[in-house]
Design an enzyme around this catalytic site. Structure first.
Site, PDB file in Angstrom:
ATOM      1  N   CYS A 129       0.811  -1.217   0.000  1.00 19.85           N
ATOM      2  CA  CYS A 129       0.000   0.000   0.000  1.00 19.85           C
ATOM      3  C   CYS A 129       0.843   1.266   0.000  1.00 19.85           C
ATOM      4  CB  CYS A 129      -0.935  -0.006   1.208  1.00 19.85           C
ATOM      5  SG  CYS A 129      -2.008  -1.457   1.293  1.00 19.85           S
ATOM      6  N   HIS A 276      -2.775   6.793   3.454  1.00 19.34           N
ATOM      7  CA  HIS A 276      -3.326   5.598   2.828  1.00 19.34           C
ATOM      8  C   HIS A 276      -4.659   5.287   3.482  1.00 19.34           C
ATOM      9  CE1 HIS A 276      -4.147   1.607   1.592  1.00 19.34           C
ATOM     10  NE2 HIS A 276      -3.718   1.032   2.701  1.00 19.34           N
ATOM     11  N   ASN A 306     -10.359   0.147   0.917  1.00 15.96           N
ATOM     12  CA  ASN A 306      -8.904   0.125   0.805  1.00 15.96           C
ATOM     13  C   ASN A 306      -8.514  -0.287  -0.609  1.00 15.96           C
ATOM     14  OD1 ASN A 306      -6.165  -0.436   0.897  1.00 15.96           O
ATOM     15  ND2 ASN A 306      -6.249  -1.589   2.816  1.00 15.96           N
TER      16      ASN A 306
END
Length: 349
Positions: A129, A276, A306
């Site tokens: 990520c 993030h 996500n």
């Protein structure tokens, strides 16, 4: 010399899956998902879409903006502008954990070919990520070397719906598909002092001791497929939620503090923190530790869930296209994810 973002773009699948849609399939509820994660929806690609397809669309949108095109996408004029802008790209860096193919070719090479960016080098970054945050620094480093390189395309793109165990309610509610991209350009603006512009600082780290906290266990050289083996499930993400949560809160806090200390700035100097988008609770816990006002932190996890390496560039494009960023604004991006990896960038718009 400064290296500035001159175009942003994003792409998300049209299919929108709500928490209630998931609750009709597995033992969960909208209330539980929202209270534990802040997620309300996610966008899921169809069976014919690959990661490179979303990456390509996001890249084209960023290139059109970089070229100053203000009309709608898909027109003959738009396609011409994008094709011409692609010829100016010297570097393509693509962060992804869900490439089109395992190992080779890189998804960046597929995007490079489809764009027609014939003079660009192209490579993927596997930093989970944190891929986009890493990608910005790698691209900036390559541009800083000179050697005739003036423009870079940095992309974060994921199809996480392909690596989810849809029977595991602990992970399947968390993820979505999407892509985001930016165009970087070298120019004569200052990179230091009160009038500085562009990507002015990055700090990146890794902690491989947590490598098994978040991983795709099957399919690599450590655990390859074996002829004749019966497999009940394909490659799926495995996650130790508590370990990742603890790591992430500390990563966000440590990264923000390190960036501010190294750059000599404080909370009041920051216009936006773009973290993030993994879990709203992670970000909120870190914000309390940082004493960071909630209105300085941009969250869109409620809509997209996500999207791993795509989450920061998607959020950056939303802010940019909605007119919420102006020249001179100071932005912190903070990533954390599998590897384990973490880090952040300071961008002066």
């Amino acid at each position: 010399m400064a290296i500035e973002i001159i175009g942003t773009g994003r792409a998300v699948p049209s299919r929108r899956v709500s928490n209630d849609d998931l609750a009709a399939r597995i033992d969960t509820s909208d209330e539980w998902i929202r209270s534990h994660t802040g997620i309300g929806n996610r966008h899921i690609a169809d069976d014919h879409t690959a990661t490179s397809d979303l990456a390509l669309e996001a890249a084209k949108n960023a290139l059109a903006m970089a070229a100053g095109f203000s009309g709608g996408s898909g027109s003959e004029e738009w396609n011409r502008v994008v094709a011409e802008a692609a010829q100016s790209i010297d570097v393509i860096i693509l962060g992804t954990a869900t490439p089109d193919y395992v190992g080779t070719p890189s998804t960046a090479c597929i995007v490079q070919h489809k764009l027609g960016a014939k003079q660009a080098l192209a490579m993927d970054i596997s930093a989970g990520c944190t891929g986009f945050v890493y990608g910005l620094e790698v691209a900036t480093g390559l541009l800083s070397l000179g050697r005739g390189r003036k423009r870079a395309l940095v992309i974060g793109a994921e199809l996480l719906s392909r690596v989810i165990d849809w029977e595991d309610r602990g992970t399947c509610v968390l993820f979505g598909d999407g892509a985001g991209a930016v165009v970087l350009e070298v120019n004569d603006a200052p990179s230091e002092g009160p009038e500085r512009r562009g990507l002015v600082r990055s700090m990146l780290w890794a902690d491989g001791s947590g490598s098994e906290s978040l991983l795709f266990r099957r399919g690599g050289s450590r655990n390859p497929f074996k002829p004749g083996e019966t497999i009940e499930k394909g490659i799926c993400v495995e996650m130790n939620g508590q370990e990742v949560y603890n790591f992430a809160v500390k990563a966000v806090t440590d990264t923000a503090n390190a960036l501010m200390q190294a750059d000599g700035i404080g909370v009041d100097d920051i216009t936006w923190i773009i973290p993030h988008q993994a879990n709203a609770r992670i970000v909120q816990a870190a914000a309390r530790r940082l004493k960071m006002p909630a209105e300085k932190i941009y969250l869109n996890i409620e809509e997209y869930a996500n999207t791993s390496a795509a989450s920061i560039p998607i959020a950056l494009d939303e802010l940019n296209r909605n007119g919420k960023i102006k020249k001179g604004d100071l932005i912190l991006t903070i990533g954390f994810g599998g590897g384990l990896t973490y880090g952040g960038n300071i961008i002066v718009w």
